[in-house]
Design a protein around this motif. Sequence first.
Motif, PDB file in Angstrom:
ATOM      1  N   CYS A   1       0.822  -1.361   0.174  1.00 32.02           N
ATOM      2  CA  CYS A   1       0.132   0.161   0.109  1.00 32.02           C
ATOM      3  C   CYS A   1       0.788   1.082  -0.035  1.00 32.02           C
ATOM      4  CB  CYS A   1      -0.872   0.164   1.326  1.00 32.02           C
ATOM      5  SG  CYS A   1      -2.286  -1.289   1.141  1.00 32.02           S
ATOM      6  N   HIS A   2       2.137   1.083   0.127  1.00 31.32           N
ATOM      7  CA  HIS A   2       2.853   2.240   0.357  1.00 31.32           C
ATOM      8  C   HIS A   2       4.357   2.158  -0.274  1.00 31.32           C
ATOM      9  CE1 HIS A   2       0.495   4.004   3.383  1.00 31.32           C
ATOM     10  NE2 HIS A   2       0.295   2.655   4.088  1.00 31.32           N
ATOM     11  N   GLY A   3       4.092   1.903  -1.548  1.00 26.01           N
ATOM     12  CA  GLY A   3       5.400   1.903  -2.386  1.00 26.01           C
ATOM     13  C   GLY A   3       6.474   0.733  -2.087  1.00 26.01           C
ATOM     14  N   GLY A   4       6.241  -0.366  -1.167  1.00 30.21           N
ATOM     15  CA  GLY A   4       7.355  -1.113  -0.984  1.00 30.21           C
ATOM     16  C   GLY A   4       7.797  -0.784   0.525  1.00 30.21           C
ATOM     17  N   THR A   5       7.443   0.055   1.184  1.00 30.09           N
ATOM     18  CA  THR A   5       7.808   0.441   2.526  1.00 30.09           C
ATOM     19  C   THR A   5       6.884   0.571   3.499  1.00 30.09           C
ATOM     20  OG1 THR A   5       9.164   2.162   3.836  1.00 30.09           O
ATOM     21  CG2 THR A   5       7.808   2.755   1.870  1.00 30.09           C
ATOM     22  N   LEU A   6       7.054   0.302   4.926  1.00 28.89           N
ATOM     23  CA  LEU A   6       6.273   0.542   6.038  1.00 28.89           C
ATOM     24  C   LEU A   6       5.958   2.051   6.256  1.00 28.89           C
ATOM     25  CD1 LEU A   6       7.286  -2.244   8.268  1.00 28.89           C
ATOM     26  CD2 LEU A   6       5.482  -2.561   6.772  1.00 28.89           C
ATOM     27  N   ASN A   7       7.182   2.714   5.971  1.00 29.93           N
ATOM     28  CA  ASN A   7       6.930   4.129   6.306  1.00 29.93           C
ATOM     29  C   ASN A   7       6.896   5.182   5.142  1.00 29.93           C
ATOM     30  OD1 ASN A   7       7.581   6.819   7.108  1.00 29.93           O
ATOM     31  ND2 ASN A   7       9.565   6.572   7.887  1.00 29.93           N
ATOM     32  N   ASP A   8       5.519   5.627   4.835  1.00 33.97           N
ATOM     33  CA  ASP A   8       5.294   6.633   3.742  1.00 33.97           C
ATOM     34  C   ASP A   8       4.934   7.809   4.275  1.00 33.97           C
ATOM     35  OD1 ASP A   8       4.372   7.880   1.443  1.00 33.97           O
ATOM     36  OD2 ASP A   8       3.125   6.193   0.871  1.00 33.97           O
ATOM     37  N   SER A   9       5.478   8.970   3.978  1.00 34.01           N
ATOM     38  CA  SER A   9       5.207  10.129   4.693  1.00 34.01           C
ATOM     39  C   SER A   9       4.883  11.054   3.614  1.00 34.01           C
ATOM     40  CB  SER A   9       6.508  10.858   5.269  1.00 34.01           C
ATOM     41  OG  SER A   9       6.848   9.876   6.279  1.00 34.01           O
ATOM     42  N   ARG A  10       4.479  10.822   2.500  1.00 34.67           N
ATOM     43  CA  ARG A  10       3.709  11.708   1.468  1.00 34.67           C
ATOM     44  C   ARG A  10       2.545  12.389   1.704  1.00 34.67           C
ATOM     45  NH1 ARG A  10       4.598   7.849  -3.768  1.00 34.67           N
ATOM     46  NH2 ARG A  10       3.633   6.491  -2.140  1.00 34.67           N
ATOM     47  N   PHE A  11       2.567  13.647   1.696  1.00 35.14           N
ATOM     48  CA  PHE A  11       1.152  14.290   1.976  1.00 35.14           C
ATOM     49  C   PHE A  11       0.401  13.700   0.986  1.00 35.14           C
ATOM     50  CE2 PHE A  11       3.552  17.743   4.335  1.00 35.14           C
ATOM     51  CZ  PHE A  11       3.009  17.332   5.386  1.00 35.14           C
ATOM     52  N   GLY A  12      -1.090  13.606   1.350  1.00 30.54           N
ATOM     53  CA  GLY A  12      -2.072  13.310   0.268  1.00 30.54           C
ATOM     54  C   GLY A  12      -2.038  11.857  -0.032  1.00 30.54           C
ATOM     55  N   ILE A  13      -0.930  11.082   0.256  1.00 23.72           N
ATOM     56  CA  ILE A  13      -0.996   9.447   0.014  1.00 23.72           C
ATOM     57  C   ILE A  13      -0.773   8.782   1.176  1.00 23.72           C
ATOM     58  CG2 ILE A  13       0.078   7.798  -1.489  1.00 23.72           C
ATOM     59  CD1 ILE A  13       1.047  10.111  -3.437  1.00 23.72           C
ATOM     60  N   ARG A  14      -0.145   9.502   2.088  1.00 24.49           N
ATOM     61  CA  ARG A  14       0.442   8.375   3.191  1.00 24.49           C
ATOM     62  C   ARG A  14      -0.685   7.854   3.935  1.00 24.49           C
ATOM     63  NH1 ARG A  14       2.645  13.071   7.555  1.00 24.49           N
ATOM     64  NH2 ARG A  14       0.855  14.320   7.667  1.00 24.49           N
ATOM     65  N   ASN A  15      -2.107   8.751   4.126  1.00 31.56           N
ATOM     66  CA  ASN A  15      -2.965   7.957   4.899  1.00 31.56           C
ATOM     67  C   ASN A  15      -4.105   7.237   4.129  1.00 31.56           C
ATOM     68  OD1 ASN A  15      -2.150   9.278   7.360  1.00 31.56           O
ATOM     69  ND2 ASN A  15      -3.457  11.008   7.364  1.00 31.56           N
ATOM     70  N   ARG A  16      -3.976   7.438   2.688  1.00 38.12           N
ATOM     71  CA  ARG A  16      -4.816   6.666   1.587  1.00 38.12           C
ATOM     72  C   ARG A  16      -4.281   5.558   1.136  1.00 38.12           C
ATOM     73  NH1 ARG A  16      -8.960   9.349  -0.290  1.00 38.12           N
ATOM     74  NH2 ARG A  16      -8.647   8.533  -2.231  1.00 38.12           N
ATOM     75  N   GLY A  17      -2.697   5.441   1.073  1.00 41.23           N
ATOM     76  CA  GLY A  17      -2.166   4.185   0.435  1.00 41.23           C
ATOM     77  C   GLY A  17      -2.434   4.223  -1.090  1.00 41.23           C
ATOM     78  N   GLU A  18      -1.711   3.479  -1.783  1.00 40.41           N
ATOM     79  CA  GLU A  18      -1.958   3.035  -3.246  1.00 40.41           C
ATOM     80  C   GLU A  18      -1.663   1.990  -3.492  1.00 40.41           C
ATOM     81  OE1 GLU A  18       0.929   5.910  -4.825  1.00 40.41           O
ATOM     82  OE2 GLU A  18       2.435   4.989  -3.907  1.00 40.41           O
TER      83      GLU A  18
END
Length: 357
Positions: A297-314
Amino acid sequence: MNDKNYVKGRGAQKKMPNRFLEHIYETRDDFLEFCRIEGEEADKNKTSYIPIFPKTIVNKVTSPDVGMTFSMNPYQGCEHGCIYCYARNSHEFWGYGAGLDFERNILIKKAAASLLEQKLKTKSWRAQTIVLSGNTDCYQPAEKKFKLTRACLGIFLKYRHPVGIITKNALVLRDLDLLKELAHHNLIGVNVSVTSLQEETRRILEPRTTTIKKRLETIRVLSENGIPVNAMLAPIIPGINSHEIMKLAKAVSDNGALSFGFTVVRLNGAIGQIFEDWIKKALPDRADKVLHQIQECHGGTLNDSRFGIRNRGEGTIATQIHDLVNLAKRTYFKNKAFPKLNTDLHEQFKEGQLKLF
């Protein structure tokens, strides 16, 4: 759960070093052996309440991913021990660790109500909703003893100022008298967190929180008393509670919630290590699967800090979660809406009473 080293009644299973401190606390094997021989406890696993004295209490929230502009937290650290809690990292700024320290060293802002009153009386202040528990739960166990949240609600009522609450504790019902008065003036909205309908899941994810049954009852009682409730079905964790989205939405709607929000779990900062250590002890049979799905959900990492995406996932799994959420809203929340709180009364009450002239 067969791990003999599992710390019962806590979320985090170990102390974590503070990244800002030079020295690291370490429990050595020879110390543990000494304690065993002497018949002593190496770690009493007790909660400490530590008074602190901040100069201000209301915080401006600048993150575009958080649905609030101002927040305040009577307590720092949280005994609820939710393993996924994003607030764990903030404990490092107070000189503690994000693991067991976060759950066992609770910082108490005894002057919370007077600091809030100072803020609301400031001539330049214009009413905007202030959210209790933007960081840590204002109705955690410490509130039974210190009653800081109740005192703050009295201030909000006195100055006719809008306030939001985020909690997963039925203790909020203790203050039903104040909440009803605030609701009479459209000054209160309560967000109740419901993460699972499975009690076993709740116990290991959120070890010192109110039971699911009590949380649903809390939503019902608040709603029956005219207090608007938004349910927080957050975080959604793939492989743990993602399959419950439709049932969760139906349950909170049936009990009176007017809306619900959600996030896809993200494990930023020290939380990734804490969560990984926990799940390998609590759910070893599915640990790798869950961790891999979170990473997906986070581009292969547990730690995603990108605004607009971090709480939504992809990605595929996040898309499936969003599709289920949208279906749940269409199915169970049609013609329901959470009200906008009243910001028009405060200016008249800024001196503590209704201005006559």
